[in-house]
Scaffold this motif. Structure first.
Motif, PDB file in Angstrom:
ATOM      1  N   VAL A  31       1.273 -10.623  -5.523  1.00  0.00           N
ATOM      2  CA  VAL A  31       1.595  -9.100  -5.060  1.00  0.00           C
ATOM      3  C   VAL A  31       0.540  -8.270  -5.558  1.00  0.00           C
ATOM      4  CG1 VAL A  31       3.578  -8.198  -4.275  1.00  0.00           C
ATOM      5  CG2 VAL A  31       3.918 -10.370  -4.627  1.00  0.00           C
ATOM      6  N   TYR A  32       0.458  -7.576  -4.306  1.00  0.00           N
ATOM      7  CA  TYR A  32      -0.868  -6.215  -4.941  1.00  0.00           C
ATOM      8  C   TYR A  32      -0.413  -5.281  -4.653  1.00  0.00           C
ATOM      9  CZ  TYR A  32      -3.889 -10.487  -5.807  1.00  0.00           C
ATOM     10  OH  TYR A  32      -4.637 -11.642  -6.043  1.00  0.00           O
ATOM     11  N   ILE A  33      -0.547  -3.972  -5.618  1.00  0.00           N
ATOM     12  CA  ILE A  33      -0.418  -2.781  -5.201  1.00  0.00           C
ATOM     13  C   ILE A  33      -2.057  -2.048  -5.074  1.00  0.00           C
ATOM     14  CG2 ILE A  33       0.321  -1.746  -6.645  1.00  0.00           C
ATOM     15  CD1 ILE A  33       1.604  -0.209  -6.070  1.00  0.00           C
ATOM     16  N   LEU A  70       4.281  -7.070  -9.690  1.00  0.00           N
ATOM     17  CA  LEU A  70       3.480  -6.179  -9.638  1.00  0.00           C
ATOM     18  C   LEU A  70       1.395  -6.092 -10.127  1.00  0.00           C
ATOM     19  CD1 LEU A  70       3.031  -4.890  -6.258  1.00  0.00           C
ATOM     20  CD2 LEU A  70       4.156  -3.316  -7.372  1.00  0.00           C
ATOM     21  N   ILE A  71       0.732  -6.212  -8.631  1.00  0.00           N
ATOM     22  CA  ILE A  71      -0.664  -6.372  -9.406  1.00  0.00           C
ATOM     23  C   ILE A  71      -1.033  -5.223  -9.198  1.00  0.00           C
ATOM     24  CG2 ILE A  71      -2.849  -7.216  -9.717  1.00  0.00           C
ATOM     25  CD1 ILE A  71      -1.329 -10.509  -9.617  1.00  0.00           C
ATOM     26  N   TRP A  72      -1.712  -4.309 -10.155  1.00  0.00           N
ATOM     27  CA  TRP A  72      -2.531  -2.520  -9.895  1.00  0.00           C
ATOM     28  C   TRP A  72      -3.712  -3.201  -9.462  1.00  0.00           C
ATOM     29  CZ3 TRP A  72      -0.922   2.509  -9.282  1.00  0.00           C
ATOM     30  CH2 TRP A  72      -1.602   3.100  -8.807  1.00  0.00           C
ATOM     31  N   VAL A  90       1.087  -1.702  -0.546  1.00  0.00           N
ATOM     32  CA  VAL A  90      -0.235   0.526  -0.098  1.00  0.00           C
ATOM     33  C   VAL A  90       0.860   1.155  -0.191  1.00  0.00           C
ATOM     34  CG1 VAL A  90      -1.940  -0.937   0.832  1.00  0.00           C
ATOM     35  CG2 VAL A  90      -0.024   0.138   2.480  1.00  0.00           C
ATOM     36  N   GLU A  91       0.550   2.087  -0.699  1.00  0.00           N
ATOM     37  CA  GLU A  91       0.820   3.938  -1.045  1.00  0.00           C
ATOM     38  C   GLU A  91       1.532   3.753   0.454  1.00  0.00           C
ATOM     39  OE1 GLU A  91       0.685   8.056  -2.930  1.00  0.00           O
ATOM     40  OE2 GLU A  91      -0.028   6.174  -3.388  1.00  0.00           O
ATOM     41  N   ILE A 149       5.061   5.604  -7.720  1.00  0.00           N
ATOM     42  CA  ILE A 149       5.206   4.641  -6.454  1.00  0.00           C
ATOM     43  C   ILE A 149       5.185   3.115  -7.455  1.00  0.00           C
ATOM     44  CG2 ILE A 149       4.763   3.699  -4.982  1.00  0.00           C
ATOM     45  CD1 ILE A 149       4.496   6.811  -3.757  1.00  0.00           C
ATOM     46  N   TYR A 150       3.952   2.864  -7.906  1.00  0.00           N
ATOM     47  CA  TYR A 150       3.753   1.383  -9.004  1.00  0.00           C
ATOM     48  C   TYR A 150       4.990   1.434  -9.855  1.00  0.00           C
ATOM     49  CZ  TYR A 150       1.570  -1.727 -11.735  1.00  0.00           C
ATOM     50  OH  TYR A 150       1.524  -2.643 -12.630  1.00  0.00           O
ATOM     51  N   PHE A 151       5.691   2.138 -10.627  1.00  0.00           N
ATOM     52  CA  PHE A 151       6.187   1.265 -11.425  1.00  0.00           C
ATOM     53  C   PHE A 151       7.864   1.647 -11.040  1.00  0.00           C
ATOM     54  CE2 PHE A 151       3.385   3.266 -14.353  1.00  0.00           C
ATOM     55  CZ  PHE A 151       2.884   1.859 -15.522  1.00  0.00           C
TER      56      PHE A 151
END
Length: 213
Positions: free
Chosen positions: A99-101, A135-137, A51-52, A112-114
């Motif tokens: 793994v999710y974000i 990583l999965i959005w 999580v951000e 941040i995701y990238f």
């Protein structure tokens, strides 16, 4: 220690004698993740959730999401440092789970995701050891703007930055994702759409989209 935090049934062995246990409470990630020579699970986990924001992390911890959904939750408290990125990489590399974000749908959230997924240009020489390419959005997504009466639009400067970010991406699917963001042209803060009442349902529904048949 890193500014990143983690909670879940996982142990980090640092050097010969230090064992960091994240199962009982949230702990800071070891500052030099390269010194972590062993990751041990107290029990199998279902997934890892990045999580951000620390505030969203704390919300999930208060809801015992890591217990009820048998997962590991990790946050870099905004832009992640090398230790947090390295921890996410080690977990994604060592564990046979998705793994999710979860991040804001804005320039910072997408960067941040990238950064987690592809690494950074500043320290490109270390990207091989910290980039979590699977990583999965989960969100926020453009269609979440339908939950708001008056969603905010990206400014022209933000649109230009997103376009530059899109053009720098090597993967077609990632470029397509940013094209969708640019087409909808809405920026979303997670706190505008998620709270204690709906965050569990939101995450559960989104993760269901990626379940194996």
């Amino acid at each position: 220690m890193s500014r990143g935090s983690i909670i879940g049934p996982v142990l980090f062995k640092v050097g010969e004698d230090v064992m960091i246990d994240a199962s009982l409470r949230a702990v800071q990630i070891p500052h030099d993740i390269h010194l972590v020579d062993h990751i041990k699970l107290k029990k199998p986990v279902s997934f890892v959730l990045v999580v951000e924001k620390l505030s969203i992390f704390n919300m999930l911890v208060n809801l015992n999401f890591h217990v009820t959904h048998n997962c590991i939750i990790i946050t870099g408290c905004g832009k992640p440092d090398m230790a947090t990125r390295g921890a996410v990489f080690k977990l994604s590399y060592c564990l046979p789970v998705k793994v999710y974000i979860l991040a804001d749908l804005d320039l910072d959230g997408l960067q941040i995701y990238f950064t987690y997924k592809l690494g950074s240009k500043v320290r490109a020489f270390e990207n091989l050891c910290v980039a979590s390419r699977d990583l999965i959005w989960l969100g926020a997504r453009p269609e979440d703007s339908l939950l708001l009466q008056e969603p905010n639009e990206f400014t022209r400067v933000q649109q230009k930055s997103l376009t530059d970010l899109r053009d720098s991406l090597p993967n077609i699917s990632d470029r397509d994702r940013l094209n969708t963001v640019l087409d909808w042209n809405f920026t979303l803060n997670l706190h505008d759409i998620l709270d204690y009442e709906n965050i569990v349902e939101y995450l559960t529904n989104r993760m269901a989209e990626f379940e194996d048949p």
